[in-house]
Design an enzyme around this catalytic site. Structure first.
Site, mmCIF file in Angstrom:
data_model
loop_
_atom_site.group_PDB
_atom_site.id
_atom_site.type_symbol
_atom_site.label_atom_id
_atom_site.label_comp_id
_atom_site.label_asym_id
_atom_site.label_seq_id
_atom_site.Cartn_x
_atom_site.Cartn_y
_atom_site.Cartn_z
ATOM 1 N N LYS A 111 1.124 -1.498 0.254
ATOM 2 C CA LYS A 111 0.138 0.120 0.068
ATOM 3 C C LYS A 111 0.629 1.329 -0.066
ATOM 4 O O LYS A 111 0.271 2.351 -0.630
ATOM 5 C CB LYS A 111 -1.005 0.167 1.465
ATOM 6 C CG LYS A 111 -1.614 -0.934 0.791
ATOM 7 C CD LYS A 111 -3.474 -0.786 1.814
ATOM 8 C CE LYS A 111 -4.241 -1.977 1.846
ATOM 9 N NZ LYS A 111 -5.090 -1.931 3.297
ATOM 10 N N LYS A 192 -4.941 -10.723 -6.629
ATOM 11 C CA LYS A 192 -5.952 -10.764 -5.649
ATOM 12 C C LYS A 192 -7.233 -9.232 -5.914
ATOM 13 O O LYS A 192 -7.001 -8.960 -6.978
ATOM 14 C CB LYS A 192 -5.933 -10.093 -4.256
ATOM 15 C CG LYS A 192 -6.416 -9.672 -3.880
ATOM 16 C CD LYS A 192 -5.900 -9.283 -1.896
ATOM 17 C CE LYS A 192 -6.583 -7.880 -1.777
ATOM 18 N NZ LYS A 192 -6.346 -7.088 -0.704
ATOM 19 N N LYS A 195 -10.678 -3.856 -5.327
ATOM 20 C CA LYS A 195 -11.442 -2.204 -6.623
ATOM 21 C C LYS A 195 -10.700 -1.657 -6.869
ATOM 22 O O LYS A 195 -10.877 -0.594 -7.627
ATOM 23 C CB LYS A 195 -12.700 -2.010 -4.960
ATOM 24 C CG LYS A 195 -13.086 -0.981 -5.581
ATOM 25 C CD LYS A 195 -13.981 -1.273 -6.218
ATOM 26 C CE LYS A 195 -14.803 0.129 -7.137
ATOM 27 N NZ LYS A 195 -14.677 1.564 -6.764
HETATM 28 P P1 TYM Z 1 -10.327 -5.841 3.771
HETATM 29 O O1 TYM Z 1 -11.238 -4.991 4.144
HETATM 30 O O2 TYM Z 1 -9.717 -5.384 2.775
HETATM 31 O O3 TYM Z 1 -11.149 -7.451 3.703
HETATM 32 C C1 TYM Z 1 -12.024 -7.014 4.092
HETATM 33 C C2 TYM Z 1 -11.815 -9.355 4.172
HETATM 34 O O4 TYM Z 1 -12.494 -10.036 2.870
HETATM 35 C C3 TYM Z 1 -10.693 -10.939 2.361
HETATM 36 N N1 TYM Z 1 -10.975 -10.506 1.318
HETATM 37 C C4 TYM Z 1 -10.880 -11.341 0.221
HETATM 38 N N2 TYM Z 1 -10.999 -12.618 0.537
HETATM 39 C C5 TYM Z 1 -10.671 -13.558 -0.438
HETATM 40 N N3 TYM Z 1 -10.369 -12.853 -1.561
HETATM 41 C C6 TYM Z 1 -10.470 -11.513 -2.119
HETATM 42 N N4 TYM Z 1 -9.958 -11.282 -3.044
HETATM 43 C C7 TYM Z 1 -10.842 -10.865 -0.949
HETATM 44 N N5 TYM Z 1 -10.226 -9.567 -0.765
HETATM 45 C C8 TYM Z 1 -10.649 -9.148 1.044
HETATM 46 C C9 TYM Z 1 -10.369 -10.132 3.325
HETATM 47 O O5 TYM Z 1 -8.738 -10.696 3.796
HETATM 48 C C10 TYM Z 1 -10.731 -9.892 4.329
HETATM 49 O O6 TYM Z 1 -10.941 -11.045 5.408
HETATM 50 N N6 TYM Z 1 -7.496 -5.531 7.939
HETATM 51 C C11 TYM Z 1 -8.716 -5.880 7.025
HETATM 52 C C12 TYM Z 1 -10.261 -5.345 8.599
HETATM 53 C C13 TYM Z 1 -9.673 -5.808 9.575
HETATM 54 C C14 TYM Z 1 -9.769 -7.087 9.979
HETATM 55 C C15 TYM Z 1 -10.081 -6.215 11.598
HETATM 56 C C16 TYM Z 1 -10.324 -8.427 9.835
HETATM 57 C C17 TYM Z 1 -9.257 -4.515 10.441
HETATM 58 N N7 TYM Z 1 -9.471 -5.167 11.538
HETATM 59 C C18 TYM Z 1 -9.893 -7.807 12.142
HETATM 60 C C19 TYM Z 1 -10.452 -9.163 10.488
HETATM 61 C C20 TYM Z 1 -10.174 -8.521 12.206
HETATM 62 C C21 TYM Z 1 -9.047 -5.484 5.666
HETATM 63 O O7 TYM Z 1 -8.117 -4.446 4.885
HETATM 64 O O8 TYM Z 1 -9.689 -6.349 5.176
#
Ligand code: TYM
Length: 327
Positions: A111, A192, A195
């Site tokens: 990022k 991956k 968006k």
């Molecule tokens: P985020 O918002 O990027 O994504 C949310 C969840 O979706 C999963 N994900 C995917 N899984 C499979 N294929 C994909 N292409 C894909 N894109 C996204 C992510 O692995 C995630 O589980 N840091 C986290 C948000 C967060 C969080 C937390 C999660 C903040 N605090 C505490 C769990 C517990 C994040 O950026 O996810």
């Protein structure tokens, strides 16, 4: 007691990757676990956000949780920014995080790459994420594969804190479901699905119209073999589509392979599109009913109250353990 904490950031429209890796798991797990499902809006602002867009997307994600089947009578649904304990414990976890280990996080590297300036909060992002999880004494954290490293750090921080200051936090287990935990771009299965990809044909959003979904899947890259076979090493494009099929139909990989063995990609892609459309259209309809409703506001206010109660107990324990004066 088995307790889940997880969330999806409102930093972009929700795509089917987030559905496969996270949201579909939330719906499944609420039957068995006590679930705290939040919208990590504090994490979203670690990169620049347009305030109006952030506001809209935050309510959107909350509405999609419910539209996809998260039941507010079973799970606590809330915004991270509504529970101040996240920021407080986040700070405390920063004091326990090492500069080197934060710098090794691949998400930070990805990022920050190519940006002129990077916020300090993007660097300490994983410390806040650890706080999110540890505050609720979560035993299990359902996430997609890309969050594995953050979960490992969370576990390290929990162990480190407990050994320095005494037993305070539950050490959580990640739950990374085999199927759907890594949904890749429709244009390139080495990246991956996200968006932030400038090619809008590379992802399917939860809000895409049936026609868009059909078009995007018809254009999805495949190979020249014409056999529907699950083999990530040799056939990553097709394997990705089979996984999407499995997520949306609930069928096993083997059943899908068997059915399309002799069919070629045309029929497979058409029926895949119908499986995705069939699942998303009812979600979109429920989303529309709920997104601007008083009901949603009530659910989120209620959720914040319940989450704050649970979080406060851990926060006080952690503060006492570290030697803060508490009355
Ligand atoms: P985020 O918002 O990027 O994504 C949310 C969840 O979706 C999963 N994900 C995917 N899984 C499979 N294929 C994909 N292409 C894909 N894109 C996204 C992510 O692995 C995630 O589980 N840091 C986290 C948000 C967060 C969080 C937390 C999660 C903040 N605090 C505490 C769990 C517990 C994040 O950026 O996810």
């Amino acid at each position: 007691m088995k307790r889940v904490l997880s969330g999806i950031k409102p930093s972009g429209e929700l795509n089917i990757g987030g559905y496969g890796g996270a949201l579909s798991q939330f719906v499944r797990m609420q039957e068995e676990y006590e679930c705290f499902l939040f919208i990590p809006d504090l994490h979203a602002v670690t990169v620049p956000q347009d305030p109006k867009e952030l506001l809209r997307r935050s309510m959107d994600i909350a509405a999609y949780y419910i539209a996809a089947g998260v039941d507010p009578d079973k799970a606590v649904i809330f915004f991270q920014s509504h529970v101040p304990a996240h920021a407080e414990l986040g700070w405390m976890m920063e004091t326990q995080s090492h500069f080197g280990e934060l710098g090794r996080m691949t998400q930070f590297k990805e990022k920050s790459e190519g940006r002129d300036s990077v916020s300090a909060a993007l660097f300490t992002y994983p410390s806040l994420m650890a706080a999110d999880i540890l505050l609720y004494q979560a035993t299990h954290v359902p996430v997609g594969d890309d969050q594995k490293q953050h979960l490992e750090l969370t576990r390290d921080l929990a162990v480190r804190f407990n050994s320095r200051f005494g037993e305070t936090f539950t050490v959580p287990e990640p739950i990374i479901q085999g199927i759907g935990s890594r949904i890749m771009g429709l244009d390139d299965p080495s990246k991956k699905m996200s968006k932030s990809n400038p090619n809008r044909n590379s992802y399917i959003l939860l809000q895409d119209s049936p026609d868009d979904i059909r078009k995007k899947l018809a254009r999805a890259v495949t190979d020249s073999e014409m056999t529907v076979r699950y083999d990530w090493d040799r056939k990553p494009e097709v394997s990705n589509l089979i996984e999407i099929y499995a997520v949306f139909s609930g069928e096993s990989i083997e059943a899908i392979e068997r059915r399309y063995e002799r069919q070629g990609y045309g029929v497979f892609k058409k029926e895949l599109a119908e499986a995705v459309v069939g699942k998303l259209v009812p979600i979109q309809e429920r989303y529309k009913e709920i997104v601007d409703s008083e009901e949603l506001v009530r659910i989120l206010k209620n959720g914040a109250r319940k989450a704050a109660e649970a979080a406060e107990q851990t926060l006080v324990r952690a503060k006492r353990a570290m030697g803060f004066v508490t009355f």
